[in-house]
Design an enzyme around this catalytic site. Structure first.
Site, PDB file in Angstrom:
ATOM      1  N   TYR A  59     -13.386  68.266   4.363  1.00  0.00           N
ATOM      2  CA  TYR A  59     -12.430  67.210   4.025  1.00  0.00           C
ATOM      3  C   TYR A  59     -13.159  66.193   3.160  1.00  0.00           C
ATOM      4  O   TYR A  59     -14.152  65.601   3.588  1.00  0.00           O
ATOM      5  CB  TYR A  59     -11.895  66.566   5.303  1.00  0.00           C
ATOM      6  CG  TYR A  59     -10.725  65.619   5.096  1.00  0.00           C
ATOM      7  CD1 TYR A  59      -9.845  65.765   4.026  1.00  0.00           C
ATOM      8  CD2 TYR A  59     -10.493  64.576   5.994  1.00  0.00           C
ATOM      9  CE1 TYR A  59      -8.768  64.903   3.857  1.00  0.00           C
ATOM     10  CE2 TYR A  59      -9.412  63.711   5.834  1.00  0.00           C
ATOM     11  CZ  TYR A  59      -8.558  63.875   4.762  1.00  0.00           C
ATOM     12  OH  TYR A  59      -7.499  63.022   4.589  1.00  0.00           O
ATOM     13  N   HIS A  75      -2.437  73.372  10.152  1.00  0.00           N
ATOM     14  CA  HIS A  75      -3.198  72.121  10.204  1.00  0.00           C
ATOM     15  C   HIS A  75      -2.414  71.099  11.021  1.00  0.00           C
ATOM     16  O   HIS A  75      -1.430  70.533  10.546  1.00  0.00           O
ATOM     17  CB  HIS A  75      -3.473  71.568   8.807  1.00  0.00           C
ATOM     18  CG  HIS A  75      -4.402  70.391   8.803  1.00  0.00           C
ATOM     19  ND1 HIS A  75      -5.757  70.512   8.608  1.00  0.00           N
ATOM     20  CD2 HIS A  75      -4.169  69.077   9.008  1.00  0.00           C
ATOM     21  CE1 HIS A  75      -6.322  69.315   8.673  1.00  0.00           C
ATOM     22  NE2 HIS A  75      -5.372  68.430   8.914  1.00  0.00           N
ATOM     23  N   ASP A 127       0.173  68.654   9.530  1.00  0.00           N
ATOM     24  CA  ASP A 127      -0.736  67.525   9.794  1.00  0.00           C
ATOM     25  C   ASP A 127      -0.216  66.638  10.929  1.00  0.00           C
ATOM     26  O   ASP A 127      -0.682  65.517  11.105  1.00  0.00           O
ATOM     27  CB  ASP A 127      -1.001  66.687   8.542  1.00  0.00           C
ATOM     28  CG  ASP A 127      -2.186  65.727   8.720  1.00  0.00           C
ATOM     29  OD1 ASP A 127      -3.167  66.110   9.376  1.00  0.00           O
ATOM     30  OD2 ASP A 127      -2.121  64.585   8.214  1.00  0.00           O
ATOM     31  N   ARG A 171     -14.365  56.529   5.028  1.00  0.00           N
ATOM     32  CA  ARG A 171     -13.656  55.551   5.852  1.00  0.00           C
ATOM     33  C   ARG A 171     -13.303  56.107   7.230  1.00  0.00           C
ATOM     34  O   ARG A 171     -12.878  55.362   8.113  1.00  0.00           O
ATOM     35  CB  ARG A 171     -12.394  55.074   5.135  1.00  0.00           C
ATOM     36  CG  ARG A 171     -11.439  56.169   4.786  1.00  0.00           C
ATOM     37  CD  ARG A 171     -10.346  55.736   3.815  1.00  0.00           C
ATOM     38  NE  ARG A 171      -9.758  56.865   3.136  1.00  0.00           N
ATOM     39  CZ  ARG A 171      -8.931  57.736   3.686  1.00  0.00           C
ATOM     40  NH1 ARG A 171      -8.598  57.598   4.945  1.00  0.00           N
ATOM     41  NH2 ARG A 171      -8.436  58.731   2.986  1.00  0.00           N
ATOM     42  N   ARG A 219     -15.282  71.637  11.334  1.00  0.00           N
ATOM     43  CA  ARG A 219     -14.857  70.745  10.262  1.00  0.00           C
ATOM     44  C   ARG A 219     -15.985  69.786   9.899  1.00  0.00           C
ATOM     45  O   ARG A 219     -16.581  69.159  10.778  1.00  0.00           O
ATOM     46  CB  ARG A 219     -13.628  69.955  10.700  1.00  0.00           C
ATOM     47  CG  ARG A 219     -12.917  69.217   9.565  1.00  0.00           C
ATOM     48  CD  ARG A 219     -11.817  68.328  10.118  1.00  0.00           C
ATOM     49  NE  ARG A 219     -10.809  68.013   9.104  1.00  0.00           N
ATOM     50  CZ  ARG A 219      -9.965  66.999   9.210  1.00  0.00           C
ATOM     51  NH1 ARG A 219      -9.974  66.208  10.272  1.00  0.00           N
ATOM     52  NH2 ARG A 219      -9.071  66.761   8.254  1.00  0.00           N
ATOM     53  N   TYR A 276     -10.603  54.748  14.573  1.00  0.00           N
ATOM     54  CA  TYR A 276      -9.229  54.346  14.871  1.00  0.00           C
ATOM     55  C   TYR A 276      -8.870  54.799  16.279  1.00  0.00           C
ATOM     56  O   TYR A 276      -9.489  55.701  16.830  1.00  0.00           O
ATOM     57  CB  TYR A 276      -8.244  54.963  13.865  1.00  0.00           C
ATOM     58  CG  TYR A 276      -8.198  56.486  13.881  1.00  0.00           C
ATOM     59  CD1 TYR A 276      -7.328  57.177  14.737  1.00  0.00           C
ATOM     60  CD2 TYR A 276      -9.016  57.241  13.058  1.00  0.00           C
ATOM     61  CE1 TYR A 276      -7.283  58.567  14.763  1.00  0.00           C
ATOM     62  CE2 TYR A 276      -8.982  58.630  13.066  1.00  0.00           C
ATOM     63  CZ  TYR A 276      -8.116  59.285  13.926  1.00  0.00           C
ATOM     64  OH  TYR A 276      -8.087  60.655  13.955  1.00  0.00           O
ATOM     65  N   THR A 305     -10.758  63.165  14.247  1.00  0.00           N
ATOM     66  CA  THR A 305     -11.982  62.359  14.225  1.00  0.00           C
ATOM     67  C   THR A 305     -12.023  61.333  15.353  1.00  0.00           C
ATOM     68  O   THR A 305     -13.099  60.907  15.754  1.00  0.00           O
ATOM     69  CB  THR A 305     -12.146  61.639  12.876  1.00  0.00           C
ATOM     70  OG1 THR A 305     -11.029  60.781  12.650  1.00  0.00           O
ATOM     71  CG2 THR A 305     -12.249  62.640  11.738  1.00  0.00           C
ATOM     72  N   HIS A 336      -2.975  68.434  14.908  1.00  0.00           N
ATOM     73  CA  HIS A 336      -3.955  67.829  15.807  1.00  0.00           C
ATOM     74  C   HIS A 336      -3.325  67.557  17.173  1.00  0.00           C
ATOM     75  O   HIS A 336      -2.101  67.535  17.314  1.00  0.00           O
ATOM     76  CB  HIS A 336      -4.447  66.487  15.252  1.00  0.00           C
ATOM     77  CG  HIS A 336      -4.866  66.516  13.821  1.00  0.00           C
ATOM     78  ND1 HIS A 336      -6.100  66.964  13.418  1.00  0.00           N
ATOM     79  CD2 HIS A 336      -4.209  66.136  12.691  1.00  0.00           C
ATOM     80  CE1 HIS A 336      -6.203  66.862  12.094  1.00  0.00           C
ATOM     81  NE2 HIS A 336      -5.062  66.371  11.633  1.00  0.00           N
TER      82      HIS A 336
END
Length: 312
Positions: free
Chosen positions: A167, A41, A267, A140, A134, A59, A87, A43
């Protein structure tokens, strides 16, 4: 070891105020990963000048390139990566696909797609190394996608042998239960469904998640992101070898009960952290606390991710 003063966001973007950049100069882990270990996991962000961030993003991060990810992989001692679409890129998977192709088979991917995606686009992503999609239910971070659209996507990607990554936060599991259990694929839960680790490990909230896994053998869990879940710490900084102790009982319970269906990842580059940015080398040293035997470590880090992501 210290945080860099600031990392750039390139292209026509302005980094989110207060954004915590990823850690510079992580420690070399004391825990030696088994051969073939997978960081399951992580990114890539941009770089924004080459792969612009999505207009609808919640963001704007600092850039975190494929080259920087692969350098971290080698430094920590991993053999491969599973790169999950961030995202901030929405359903534009170009940065993800670019990283997969550049990895020369050492990375697989989890994409984000919309109902409008064509079969040809799905096939091209498969050939690049995508093996899952995903679905994000953390309000949020993303806008709500109708469940009928997600179910349609799941049915289409099932034909490719892909799985669905979900998630969500623990308090939302009851209302999402029926949807999750109707998915026609393997289902991988990010970060144990984000339990509240200030509650008892044997309390009703976490027991519901364990019931979810017990009753549905197609459900897997990542036991990652203690830095997001911990309330009491201590943090993975300054050589700390016993970080995030309050998360250990939760993650260890899942690893020991569901050893064939667990995954772990760094992550990196840790989007949207508010409190601190962990040292990724010390995060690797967290692993033997939750998978205390060589057999469990082998399953968690090698056998399970290889079976799920490199079976075809």
């Amino acid at each position: 070891m210290k945080l860099a003063p600031d990392k750039a966001t390139t292209g026509p973007h302005t980094k989110t105020p207060g954004w915590l950049d990823w850690f510079t100069g992580p420690a070399k882990p004391r825990f030696q990963l088994p051969p073939g270990a997978v960081d399951a996991h992580c990114h890539v962000f941009g770089p924004g000048a080459e792969f612009p961030y999505a207009p609808e993003r919640k963001y704007t991060p600092c850039d975190a390139s494929k080259a920087q990810l692969f350098a971290l992989r080698d430094h920590l001692g991993f053999d491969k990566n599973v790169i999950v679409q961030a995202t901030c890129h929405g359903a534009d998977n170009r940065a993800l696909v670019d990283a997969l192709i550049a990895s020369k088979g050492k990375a697989r991917g989890v994409a984000t797609v919309k109902r409008s995606v064509s079969d040809a686009e799905l096939q091209a992503m498969h050939e690049a190394g995508v093996r899952g999609v995903r679905f994000n239910f953390v309000k949020r971070l993303v806008d709500f996608t109708p469940k009928d659209e997600l179910m349609e996507i799941a049915a289409r990607i099932a034909k490719l042998g892909w799985h669905v990554v979900i998630y969500f936060e623990a308090v939302d599991l009851p209302e999402l239960w029926d949807f999750f259990t109707a998915l026609p694929t393997t289902v991988v839960v990010d970060h144990m469904g984000r339990p509240d680790v200030s509650l008892p490990v044997d309390g009703p909230q976490f027991e519901l998640f364990r019931k979810f896994m017990r009753q549905h053998p197609n459900v897997w869990s990542k036991v990652s992101c203690p830095e997001r879940l911990s309330v009491a710490g201590p943090k993975a900084l300054n050589g700390e070898q016993n970080a995030y102790r309050d998360v250990i009982p939760f993650a260890r319970a899942i690893v020991e009960e569901f050893s064939e269906r667990v995954l772990w990842g760094t992550d990196w580059p840790h989007p949207n952290l508010k409190d601190h940015m962990p040292d990724d080398g010390l995060l690797v040293d967290f692993i033997p606390h939750i998978a205390p035997t060589a057999e469990l470590q082998q399953k968690l880090l090698v056998d399970n991710p290889t079976r799920l992501y490199w079976k075809s």
